[in-house]
Design a protein around this motif. Structure first.
Motif, PDB file in Angstrom:
ATOM      1  N   ALA A 147       0.819  -1.213   0.000  1.00  0.00           N
ATOM      2  CA  ALA A 147       0.000   0.000   0.000  1.00  0.00           C
ATOM      3  C   ALA A 147       0.857   1.268   0.000  1.00  0.00           C
ATOM      4  O   ALA A 147       0.330   2.374   0.012  1.00  0.00           O
ATOM      5  CB  ALA A 147      -0.918   0.008   1.223  1.00  0.00           C
ATOM      6  N   GLY A 148       2.181   1.110  -0.015  1.00  0.00           N
ATOM      7  CA  GLY A 148       3.073   2.263   0.073  1.00  0.00           C
ATOM      8  C   GLY A 148       3.341   2.938  -1.261  1.00  0.00           C
ATOM      9  O   GLY A 148       2.717   2.646  -2.275  1.00  0.00           O
ATOM     10  N   PHE A 149       4.308   3.856  -1.245  1.00  0.00           N
ATOM     11  CA  PHE A 149       4.698   4.594  -2.446  1.00  0.00           C
ATOM     12  C   PHE A 149       5.267   3.642  -3.498  1.00  0.00           C
ATOM     13  O   PHE A 149       6.030   2.734  -3.176  1.00  0.00           O
ATOM     14  CB  PHE A 149       5.767   5.635  -2.114  1.00  0.00           C
ATOM     15  CG  PHE A 149       5.271   6.779  -1.259  1.00  0.00           C
ATOM     16  CD1 PHE A 149       4.717   7.909  -1.838  1.00  0.00           C
ATOM     17  CD2 PHE A 149       5.382   6.714   0.123  1.00  0.00           C
ATOM     18  CE1 PHE A 149       4.267   8.958  -1.051  1.00  0.00           C
ATOM     19  CE2 PHE A 149       4.941   7.764   0.922  1.00  0.00           C
ATOM     20  CZ  PHE A 149       4.377   8.886   0.330  1.00  0.00           C
ATOM     21  N   LYS A 150       4.924   3.886  -4.739  1.00  0.00           N
ATOM     22  CA  LYS A 150       5.453   3.088  -5.843  1.00  0.00           C
ATOM     23  C   LYS A 150       6.589   3.793  -6.557  1.00  0.00           C
ATOM     24  O   LYS A 150       7.246   3.211  -7.424  1.00  0.00           O
ATOM     25  CB  LYS A 150       4.326   2.768  -6.839  1.00  0.00           C
ATOM     26  CG  LYS A 150       3.198   1.935  -6.265  1.00  0.00           C
ATOM     27  CD  LYS A 150       2.122   1.676  -7.308  1.00  0.00           C
ATOM     28  CE  LYS A 150       1.033   0.751  -6.756  1.00  0.00           C
ATOM     29  NZ  LYS A 150       0.314   1.348  -5.622  1.00  0.00           N
ATOM     30  N   ASP A 151       6.816   5.066  -6.215  1.00  0.00           N
ATOM     31  CA  ASP A 151       7.809   5.892  -6.891  1.00  0.00           C
ATOM     32  C   ASP A 151       8.909   6.279  -5.898  1.00  0.00           C
ATOM     33  O   ASP A 151       8.622   6.786  -4.811  1.00  0.00           O
ATOM     34  CB  ASP A 151       7.114   7.151  -7.437  1.00  0.00           C
ATOM     35  CG  ASP A 151       8.047   8.030  -8.250  1.00  0.00           C
ATOM     36  OD1 ASP A 151       9.229   7.673  -8.406  1.00  0.00           O
ATOM     37  OD2 ASP A 151       7.592   9.091  -8.715  1.00  0.00           O
ATOM     38  N   ALA A 152      10.155   6.061  -6.276  1.00  0.00           N
ATOM     39  CA  ALA A 152      11.286   6.373  -5.394  1.00  0.00           C
ATOM     40  C   ALA A 152      11.686   7.842  -5.443  1.00  0.00           C
ATOM     41  O   ALA A 152      12.520   8.277  -4.643  1.00  0.00           O
ATOM     42  CB  ALA A 152      12.484   5.506  -5.778  1.00  0.00           C
ATOM     43  N   ASN A 153      11.094   8.621  -6.343  1.00  0.00           N
ATOM     44  CA  ASN A 153      11.545   9.999  -6.552  1.00  0.00           C
ATOM     45  C   ASN A 153      11.526  10.886  -5.304  1.00  0.00           C
ATOM     46  O   ASN A 153      12.444  11.690  -5.113  1.00  0.00           O
ATOM     47  CB  ASN A 153      10.734  10.664  -7.669  1.00  0.00           C
ATOM     48  CG  ASN A 153      11.185  10.213  -9.043  1.00  0.00           C
ATOM     49  OD1 ASN A 153      12.314   9.771  -9.222  1.00  0.00           O
ATOM     50  ND2 ASN A 153      10.299  10.305 -10.020  1.00  0.00           N
ATOM     51  N   PRO A 154      10.501  10.808  -4.436  1.00  0.00           N
ATOM     52  CA  PRO A 154      10.531  11.678  -3.247  1.00  0.00           C
ATOM     53  C   PRO A 154      11.777  11.476  -2.396  1.00  0.00           C
ATOM     54  O   PRO A 154      12.360  12.439  -1.888  1.00  0.00           O
ATOM     55  CB  PRO A 154       9.260  11.271  -2.490  1.00  0.00           C
ATOM     56  CG  PRO A 154       8.329  10.776  -3.545  1.00  0.00           C
ATOM     57  CD  PRO A 154       9.217  10.078  -4.532  1.00  0.00           C
ATOM     58  N   VAL A 155      12.187  10.234  -2.250  1.00  0.00           N
ATOM     59  CA  VAL A 155      13.380   9.953  -1.447  1.00  0.00           C
ATOM     60  C   VAL A 155      14.641  10.399  -2.186  1.00  0.00           C
ATOM     61  O   VAL A 155      15.534  11.017  -1.602  1.00  0.00           O
ATOM     62  CB  VAL A 155      13.466   8.452  -1.096  1.00  0.00           C
ATOM     63  CG1 VAL A 155      14.760   8.145  -0.343  1.00  0.00           C
ATOM     64  CG2 VAL A 155      12.266   8.041  -0.261  1.00  0.00           C
ATOM     65  N   VAL A 156      14.722  10.085  -3.460  1.00  0.00           N
ATOM     66  CA  VAL A 156      15.899  10.468  -4.248  1.00  0.00           C
ATOM     67  C   VAL A 156      16.043  11.982  -4.291  1.00  0.00           C
ATOM     68  O   VAL A 156      17.157  12.520  -4.166  1.00  0.00           O
ATOM     69  CB  VAL A 156      15.808   9.889  -5.676  1.00  0.00           C
ATOM     70  CG1 VAL A 156      16.984  10.362  -6.528  1.00  0.00           C
ATOM     71  CG2 VAL A 156      15.780   8.359  -5.620  1.00  0.00           C
ATOM     72  N   ASN A 157      14.932  12.699  -4.432  1.00  0.00           N
ATOM     73  CA  ASN A 157      14.987  14.167  -4.438  1.00  0.00           C
ATOM     74  C   ASN A 157      15.464  14.718  -3.094  1.00  0.00           C
ATOM     75  O   ASN A 157      16.201  15.708  -3.046  1.00  0.00           O
ATOM     76  CB  ASN A 157      13.614  14.745  -4.784  1.00  0.00           C
ATOM     77  CG  ASN A 157      13.233  14.520  -6.237  1.00  0.00           C
ATOM     78  OD1 ASN A 157      14.102  14.315  -7.088  1.00  0.00           O
ATOM     79  ND2 ASN A 157      11.941  14.542  -6.533  1.00  0.00           N
ATOM     80  N   ALA A 158      15.047  14.071  -2.013  1.00  0.00           N
ATOM     81  CA  ALA A 158      15.516  14.500  -0.688  1.00  0.00           C
ATOM     82  C   ALA A 158      17.013  14.254  -0.551  1.00  0.00           C
ATOM     83  O   ALA A 158      17.753  15.084   0.007  1.00  0.00           O
ATOM     84  CB  ALA A 158      14.752  13.747   0.399  1.00  0.00           C
ATOM     85  N   MET A 159      17.478  13.133  -1.052  1.00  0.00           N
ATOM     86  CA  MET A 159      18.908  12.832  -1.012  1.00  0.00           C
ATOM     87  C   MET A 159      19.694  13.846  -1.836  1.00  0.00           C
ATOM     88  O   MET A 159      20.770  14.317  -1.423  1.00  0.00           O
ATOM     89  CB  MET A 159      19.150  11.409  -1.517  1.00  0.00           C
ATOM     90  CG  MET A 159      18.507  10.329  -0.645  1.00  0.00           C
ATOM     91  SD  MET A 159      18.386   8.720  -1.470  1.00  0.00           S
ATOM     92  CE  MET A 159      20.006   8.046  -1.164  1.00  0.00           C
ATOM     93  N   LEU A 160      19.148  14.199  -2.989  1.00  0.00           N
ATOM     94  CA  LEU A 160      19.788  15.213  -3.835  1.00  0.00           C
ATOM     95  C   LEU A 160      19.878  16.547  -3.102  1.00  0.00           C
ATOM     96  O   LEU A 160      20.906  17.239  -3.154  1.00  0.00           O
ATOM     97  CB  LEU A 160      18.996  15.388  -5.137  1.00  0.00           C
ATOM     98  CG  LEU A 160      19.241  14.376  -6.246  1.00  0.00           C
ATOM     99  CD1 LEU A 160      18.223  14.576  -7.371  1.00  0.00           C
ATOM    100  CD2 LEU A 160      20.653  14.493  -6.798  1.00  0.00           C
ATOM    101  N   HIS A 161      18.795  16.921  -2.431  1.00  0.00           N
ATOM    102  CA  HIS A 161      18.776  18.180  -1.691  1.00  0.00           C
ATOM    103  C   HIS A 161      19.824  18.154  -0.577  1.00  0.00           C
ATOM    104  O   HIS A 161      20.553  19.130  -0.361  1.00  0.00           O
ATOM    105  CB  HIS A 161      17.389  18.422  -1.106  1.00  0.00           C
ATOM    106  CG  HIS A 161      17.202  19.785  -0.515  1.00  0.00           C
ATOM    107  ND1 HIS A 161      17.564  20.088   0.779  1.00  0.00           N
ATOM    108  CD2 HIS A 161      16.727  20.947  -1.051  1.00  0.00           C
ATOM    109  CE1 HIS A 161      17.294  21.363   1.030  1.00  0.00           C
ATOM    110  NE2 HIS A 161      16.789  21.901  -0.060  1.00  0.00           N
ATOM    111  N   ALA A 162      19.912  17.032   0.125  1.00  0.00           N
ATOM    112  CA  ALA A 162      20.877  16.911   1.214  1.00  0.00           C
ATOM    113  C   ALA A 162      22.307  17.030   0.713  1.00  0.00           C
ATOM    114  O   ALA A 162      23.182  17.572   1.398  1.00  0.00           O
ATOM    115  CB  ALA A 162      20.685  15.582   1.933  1.00  0.00           C
ATOM    116  N   VAL A 163      22.554  16.566  -0.493  1.00  0.00           N
ATOM    117  CA  VAL A 163      23.905  16.601  -1.055  1.00  0.00           C
ATOM    118  C   VAL A 163      24.233  17.951  -1.678  1.00  0.00           C
ATOM    119  O   VAL A 163      25.348  18.465  -1.530  1.00  0.00           O
ATOM    120  CB  VAL A 163      24.084  15.481  -2.111  1.00  0.00           C
ATOM    121  CG1 VAL A 163      25.398  15.644  -2.873  1.00  0.00           C
ATOM    122  CG2 VAL A 163      24.036  14.117  -1.449  1.00  0.00           C
ATOM    123  N   THR A 164      23.259  18.575  -2.350  1.00  0.00           N
ATOM    124  CA  THR A 164      23.571  19.738  -3.181  1.00  0.00           C
ATOM    125  C   THR A 164      23.049  21.079  -2.673  1.00  0.00           C
ATOM    126  O   THR A 164      23.517  22.126  -3.129  1.00  0.00           O
ATOM    127  CB  THR A 164      23.018  19.531  -4.606  1.00  0.00           C
ATOM    128  OG1 THR A 164      21.582  19.451  -4.552  1.00  0.00           O
ATOM    129  CG2 THR A 164      23.568  18.259  -5.223  1.00  0.00           C
TER     130      THR A 164
END
Length: 335
Positions: A268-285
């Motif tokens: 029943a969870g998220f099917k798209d990894a983008n929210p997490v990947v975008n957060a990781m990108l923000h944390a890095v850049t």
């Protein structure tokens, strides 16, 4: 006496004002000094790039011009090979089992030998595994295995690469979970590893602040469908590992039902990894990365922000709202 009280109030007010001004000044100074330079000339190390969040992040950072050291458990596997095919020559695959001192030291030597001009900007501790089972269905080896990867693997990697990140005044990022602070039936070993990981990251953040290094924690919610972190097991797999005493308590029917409930909740969870990947990108850049990135649905956000401030008897009672808890109580000891 009144004069003394008045003077005390004035001093107290002045002290508070001074503290506020000092904090604001520090924040403004930090903002001016935290501008991230252009990505070209910087490197990033990511663990757990065979699949999931790490795999997607490696591709994104490669597209942004970073030299990416993609740590993979299986460099010859399909995940690592697809990264090579879909990325530029700036992406380099590393054999990296985070539970191995030898692998981590060899990865460090490889990174040092191939660092671009500006050095290692960030380490993203993403490698992790899941484990679901009630505590009494688990062994000490189950707990040890999960902690060795999710917790000690990140500590091992961090300690090895901190000197390089410190030199660039860069970033260290940890992929945790909402289950670091939100207790859930069947996720004891996983929660222990993630809560320990956040404790380590919090301590490191305070220490690294003196060196200009920023530490961020990513807290994904239910992203089982967006990754392959969930390892499927059947009720029979669990049942066969139980001793006779526990089989008398946790009957086969309940274990089958609990297995079905858990797998249903995961789908029943998220099917798209983008929210997490975008957060990781923000944390890095980002020039101002967050200390924590809570990644849950809009409806859940308020609850999880409030959760940490609720008394334990309320947070424990919240679990009784789930149908599986009521069923569990009814079925325990049932023949």
């Amino acid at each position: 006496m009144n004069t003394f009280c008045l003077v005390s109030q004035i001093i107290g007010t002045a002290s508070i004002s001074a503290i506020v001004i000092f904090v604001l000044a520090k924040l403004l100074t930090r903002h001016r000094r935290s501008q991230v330079e252009h990505s070209h000339g910087y490197a990033v190390l990511i663990t757990g790039c065979d699949s999931g969040f790490g795999h997607h992040l490696a591709r994104c950072l490669d597209l942004r011009g970073f030299v990416v050291f993609a740590g993979c458990l299986s460099p010859e596997g399909a995940g690592a090979q697809s990264l090579i095919l879909q990325s530029s020559s700036n992406l380099k695959i590393l054999k990296l089992d985070v539970t191995s001192d030898e692998d981590v030291q060899q990865a460090k030597e490889t990174v040092q030998e191939n660092l671009p001009e500006k050095g290692l900007w960030a380490v993203v501790n993403n490698a992790g595994i899941s484990h679901w089972a009630e505590i009494e269905w688990s062994t000490i080896e189950d707990f040890r295995k999960v902690a060795d990867i999710n917790l000690f693997g990140s500590i091992r990697t961090s300690i090895a690469f901190l000197p390089l990140v410190r030199a660039s005044k860069g970033r260290v990022v940890y992929v945790s979970s909402i289950f670091a602070f939100f207790n859930c039936l069947n996720l004891g070993a996983y929660s222990v590893s993630k809560r320990g990981l956040e404790a380590f990251a919090d301590c490191l953040r305070v220490e690294m602040a003196s060196f200009g290094v920023k530490v961020s924690i990513i807290q994904p919610g239910n992203f089982c469908q967006a990754t392959n972190i969930l390892k499927l097991k059947s009720g029979l797999d669990i049942w066969e590992k139980l001793d006779d005493e526990r089989k008398q308590i946790f009957n086969r029917q309940y274990i089958e039902l609990a297995t079905e409930h858990f797998l249903s909740a995961c789908t029943a969870g998220f099917k798209d990894a983008n929210p997490v990947v975008n957060a990781m990108l923000h944390a890095v850049t980002s020039t101002q990365p967050k200390h924590r990135y809570l990644l849950v649905s809009a409806m859940e956000t308020f609850f999880f922000h409030l959760f940490a401030f609720l008394p334990t008897f309320i947070t424990d009672a919240a679990f009784s709202l789930s149908s599986i808890y009521a069923t569990r109580t009814e079925m325990l000891y049932a023949k």
